[in-house]
Write a protein that holds these residues in place. Sequence first.
Motif, PDB file in Angstrom:
ATOM      1  N   ARG A 105       0.842  -1.209   0.000  1.00 19.04           N
ATOM      2  CA  ARG A 105       0.000   0.000   0.000  1.00 19.04           C
ATOM      3  C   ARG A 105       0.877   1.260   0.000  1.00 19.04           C
ATOM      4  NH1 ARG A 105      -1.488   4.001  -0.261  1.00 19.04           N
ATOM      5  NH2 ARG A 105      -3.343   5.153   0.374  1.00 19.04           N
ATOM      6  N   VAL A 106       2.027   1.152   0.717  1.00 20.22           N
ATOM      7  CA  VAL A 106       3.008   2.250   0.692  1.00 20.22           C
ATOM      8  C   VAL A 106       4.229   1.761  -0.084  1.00 20.22           C
ATOM      9  CG1 VAL A 106       4.595   3.628   2.113  1.00 20.22           C
ATOM     10  CG2 VAL A 106       2.229   3.273   2.862  1.00 20.22           C
ATOM     11  N   GLY A 107       4.682   2.589  -1.011  1.00 20.69           N
ATOM     12  CA  GLY A 107       5.877   2.248  -1.788  1.00 20.69           C
ATOM     13  C   GLY A 107       6.727   3.495  -1.989  1.00 20.69           C
ATOM     14  N   THR A 108       7.589   3.426  -3.003  1.00 24.22           N
ATOM     15  CA  THR A 108       8.587   4.487  -3.216  1.00 24.22           C
ATOM     16  C   THR A 108       7.982   5.894  -3.282  1.00 24.22           C
ATOM     17  OG1 THR A 108       9.976   2.897  -4.363  1.00 24.22           O
ATOM     18  CG2 THR A 108      10.433   5.213  -4.815  1.00 24.22           C
ATOM     19  N   ASN A 109       6.952   6.082  -4.112  1.00 20.37           N
ATOM     20  CA  ASN A 109       6.425   7.455  -4.277  1.00 20.37           C
ATOM     21  C   ASN A 109       5.736   7.960  -3.018  1.00 20.37           C
ATOM     22  OD1 ASN A 109       7.321   7.831  -6.935  1.00 20.37           O
ATOM     23  ND2 ASN A 109       5.605   6.577  -7.687  1.00 20.37           N
ATOM     24  N   GLU A 110       5.001   7.069  -2.344  1.00 20.00           N
ATOM     25  CA  GLU A 110       4.326   7.509  -1.111  1.00 20.00           C
ATOM     26  C   GLU A 110       5.360   7.887  -0.067  1.00 20.00           C
ATOM     27  OE1 GLU A 110       3.464   4.557  -2.558  1.00 20.00           O
ATOM     28  OE2 GLU A 110       1.551   5.167  -3.443  1.00 20.00           O
ATOM     29  N   PHE A 111       6.383   7.012   0.096  1.00 22.50           N
ATOM     30  CA  PHE A 111       7.394   7.291   1.121  1.00 22.50           C
ATOM     31  C   PHE A 111       8.142   8.585   0.812  1.00 22.50           C
ATOM     32  CE2 PHE A 111      11.770   7.334   2.481  1.00 22.50           C
ATOM     33  CZ  PHE A 111      11.592   7.328   3.864  1.00 22.50           C
ATOM     34  N   LEU A 112       8.579   8.722  -0.436  1.00 25.76           N
ATOM     35  CA  LEU A 112       9.378   9.912  -0.783  1.00 25.76           C
ATOM     36  C   LEU A 112       8.537  11.188  -0.690  1.00 25.76           C
ATOM     37  CD1 LEU A 112      11.583   8.449  -3.666  1.00 25.76           C
ATOM     38  CD2 LEU A 112      12.291   8.991  -1.328  1.00 25.76           C
ATOM     39  N   GLY A 113       7.249  11.078  -0.991  1.00 26.45           N
ATOM     40  CA  GLY A 113       6.354  12.233  -0.844  1.00 26.45           C
ATOM     41  C   GLY A 113       6.234  12.622   0.621  1.00 26.45           C
ATOM     42  N   TRP A 114       6.083  11.617   1.484  1.00 28.92           N
ATOM     43  CA  TRP A 114       5.985  11.872   2.934  1.00 28.92           C
ATOM     44  C   TRP A 114       7.269  12.529   3.446  1.00 28.92           C
ATOM     45  CZ3 TRP A 114       8.971   9.464   6.828  1.00 28.92           C
ATOM     46  CH2 TRP A 114       8.540   9.680   8.138  1.00 28.92           C
ATOM     47  N   ALA A 115       8.404  11.979   3.010  1.00 25.12           N
ATOM     48  CA  ALA A 115       9.690  12.511   3.462  1.00 25.12           C
ATOM     49  C   ALA A 115       9.846  13.966   3.012  1.00 25.12           C
ATOM     50  CB  ALA A 115      10.834  11.657   2.924  1.00 25.12           C
ATOM     51  N   ARG A 116       9.465  14.228   1.778  1.00 27.66           N
ATOM     52  CA  ARG A 116       9.611  15.598   1.252  1.00 27.66           C
ATOM     53  C   ARG A 116       8.755  16.566   2.053  1.00 27.66           C
ATOM     54  NH1 ARG A 116       7.713  14.918  -3.526  1.00 27.66           N
ATOM     55  NH2 ARG A 116       9.539  13.752  -4.149  1.00 27.66           N
ATOM     56  N   GLN A 117       7.540  16.138   2.365  1.00 24.78           N
ATOM     57  CA  GLN A 117       6.629  17.001   3.140  1.00 24.78           C
ATOM     58  C   GLN A 117       7.225  17.369   4.486  1.00 24.78           C
ATOM     59  OE1 GLN A 117       2.850  15.397   4.029  1.00 24.78           O
ATOM     60  NE2 GLN A 117       1.825  16.848   2.655  1.00 24.78           N
ATOM     61  N   LEU A 118       7.968  16.440   5.054  1.00 30.35           N
ATOM     62  CA  LEU A 118       8.568  16.684   6.376  1.00 30.35           C
ATOM     63  C   LEU A 118       9.974  17.267   6.279  1.00 30.35           C
ATOM     64  CD1 LEU A 118       7.398  13.529   8.355  1.00 30.35           C
ATOM     65  CD2 LEU A 118       6.693  15.880   8.636  1.00 30.35           C
ATOM     66  N   GLY A 119      10.429  17.524   5.049  1.00 27.03           N
ATOM     67  CA  GLY A 119      11.768  18.096   4.868  1.00 27.03           C
ATOM     68  C   GLY A 119      12.880  17.102   5.182  1.00 27.03           C
ATOM     69  N   LEU A 120      12.600  15.806   5.003  1.00 27.53           N
ATOM     70  CA  LEU A 120      13.603  14.782   5.308  1.00 27.53           C
ATOM     71  C   LEU A 120      14.319  14.345   4.036  1.00 27.53           C
ATOM     72  CD1 LEU A 120      11.289  12.520   7.500  1.00 27.53           C
ATOM     73  CD2 LEU A 120      12.876  14.275   8.290  1.00 27.53           C
ATOM     74  N   ASP A 121      15.633  14.178   4.110  1.00 27.75           N
ATOM     75  CA  ASP A 121      16.364  13.625   2.978  1.00 27.75           C
ATOM     76  C   ASP A 121      16.262  12.102   3.038  1.00 27.75           C
ATOM     77  OD1 ASP A 121      17.194  15.988   1.876  1.00 27.75           O
ATOM     78  OD2 ASP A 121      18.980  16.092   3.156  1.00 27.75           O
ATOM     79  N   PRO A 122      15.932  11.467   1.915  1.00 24.66           N
ATOM     80  CA  PRO A 122      15.847  10.004   1.929  1.00 24.66           C
ATOM     81  C   PRO A 122      17.207   9.353   1.689  1.00 24.66           C
ATOM     82  CG  PRO A 122      15.092  10.852  -0.173  1.00 24.66           C
ATOM     83  CD  PRO A 122      15.488  12.049   0.643  1.00 24.66           C
ATOM     84  N   MET A 123      17.374   8.177   2.258  1.00 25.18           N
ATOM     85  CA  MET A 123      18.546   7.342   1.994  1.00 25.18           C
ATOM     86  C   MET A 123      17.940   5.998   1.575  1.00 25.18           C
ATOM     87  SD  MET A 123      21.219   6.138   4.881  1.00 25.18           S
ATOM     88  CE  MET A 123      22.836   5.541   4.517  1.00 25.18           C
TER      89      MET A 123
END
Length: 506
Positions: A105-123
Motif C-alpha cells: 500500500r506504501v511504496g517508493t512514491n508515497e514514502f518519498l512524498g511523505w519525506a519531502r513534506q517533512l523536509g527529510l532527505d531520503p537514503m
Amino acid sequence: MPHTARFVIDPEFSVGDVDPRLYGTFVEHMGRCVYTGIHDPGHPTADADGFRGDVAELVRELGTGLVRYPGGNFVSGYHWEDGVGPVADRPRRLDLAWRSIETNRVGTNEFLGWARQLGLDPMMAVNLGTRGIDAARALVEYCNHPGGTAWSDLRVKHGVSDPHGVKLWCLGNEMDGPWQTGHKTATEYGRLAAEAGKAMRQVDPSIELVACGSSNSRMPTFGTWEREVLEQTYDEVDYLSLHAYYEEFDGDRASFLASGAHMDQYIRDVVSTADHVRAVRGAKKHIKLSFDEWNVWYAARFPGERNLETAETPRLIEDTYSVTDAAVVGSLLITLLRNADRVAIACLAQLVNVIAPIRTEPGGASWRQTTFHPFAQAARFATGRVLRTDATGPRIDTPQYGDVSTLDTVVTHDEESGALTVLAVNRDQEQPLRLEAALRGAAAGHRVVEHLVLSDQDPDAVNTEAEPDRVVPRRSSGTHITAEGALAAELPPVSWNVIRLAPQVS
Ligand code: AHR
C-alpha cells in the motif's frame, strides 16, 4: 562530596563538523513501522495520503533530517516495482525477512512524498539479495531521471512529474549475514556492489553510495569482510556501513551503560581497515562511515524470524525503553559525535514502533519513548563543530569492556552564535558525578543558559500510552560558572544531561 570529572572546553581545538546526517533515522517495512506507524489512513489525523499527522508532528520534533528506507532485511527480497502505480493493482507478497504479508500500500512514491513534506532527505537501499544491477539502476532511473525514458516516464505516469532526486543510496543491507535473503561472501558481494554502484552512477553521477560493512563487530568475518569489500568497491563508493545494537545481558548494567566504549572501538577498527585499503591502493580518497543502524534492542527477547507467525502488520520488536536505555542512547549519540571526523551518517533504527523513539496505537495515541528525548535534544542543540575533550576523573570497571570513564561527554560549538552545548552521561549507578570544565579561548566568559537532565529515582521507569510523560527532561538548578571561570555541574546517577552555554551579552 560527589567525585569529579574534569576537562577543558576550548573552541580552538575541534574534531570536525557535525554533519546533520548524523541525526538520521530508519523506516523499514517491518512490523508496524510503516503500517499503523507513519501510515494509518483510518487515523483521525491522517492526511489525504493516509499518513498520520500526529506522528508527523513527533518526527518534526525529533529533529531527524535523514531517513533510510525501505530496509533493513526487508529490502533483500523487495521488488520495488510492486510498490509503484495504482494501489489497487499492487500485489500482496510474502516478505521472507519478517514472515509478514506486505500489501505494498506504501511504496517508493508515497514514502518519498511523505519525506519531502517533512523536509527529510531520503537514503534509499537497493535489493542486492535476490536482485541485482538491473533492478538497482532501474530504480535510480525511476526516481531521479527527469523524463523521456521508459522508467522515468513510468514515474510521471504514476503522478510524479518532478524527479525525486534521491542522493544517497545503500548497496544492499547486511549482506554478510547468513539470515539475509541472498546472503553473499565478501567476494560475491564486493563484485556485485561495485558493478551495481557503477551502473547506478551511470544513470545519475551525482548520487552517493554506501557499501555494506559487517552486520556487527561480532561477525566471524568482521575486518576481513570490510577489507575485501573495499578492495573491490573503493573507487565506486563513498561510505561503508556499520550496524550495532546494544542490550543489557544478565543484569550487567555497568557494561550496558558502557556500550559507547564498544561503539567507539568498533568505529576505530573500521576506520583502520578502510585506511589500510586506502594505503595499499595509494588512494587519495578517505572512505567515510555510515552508522546506518544503531540503537538499544533487546534482541534476546526476539523469537527469531523463522519462529514468527505469518501476519499483516504484526507487532514486532516493540521494545519499551527505560531511563537507563535513554542514557545508553545518549552515550551512543555522544560516541557518534566524538567520531564526527569519520562518521558522516548515522541512523537510529528505527523511527516508529519497531525499536523506536515514537510509539503508536492503530487509530489511536502516539507518544515519545524515553529515548526520544536525548535524540531530539542532541539534534536540536549539538550542531556546528565537535570540540576535542579529554576528560579525566573516576572510572568504572565493567565486565565486558574493562575500565571506562564514568563521564561520557562531548561538546559542540556553533561558531555563528557562539553557543556551546555539553552532552554528558553519568554512567555511575549509585553516585552523582561532579563535572568541572575549564572554559578557555572563545569559551571564556560564557554563561549557563540551562542544564536539562533526564534521570529518575527509578532507572527502569518508562513512558507508556497511559503515562506518556512519566520520563521527560527537567531543568536542573545549581549549574554555574565558578569564580575561576569553570563550568560546574552535578550529574545524577544514570543520567543524560544537556548543558547549554552562551556568550555573555555585552
Ligand atoms: O532494524 C531491524 C533489523 O536489524 C534490520 O532489518 C536489519 O538490517 C538488522 O539486522
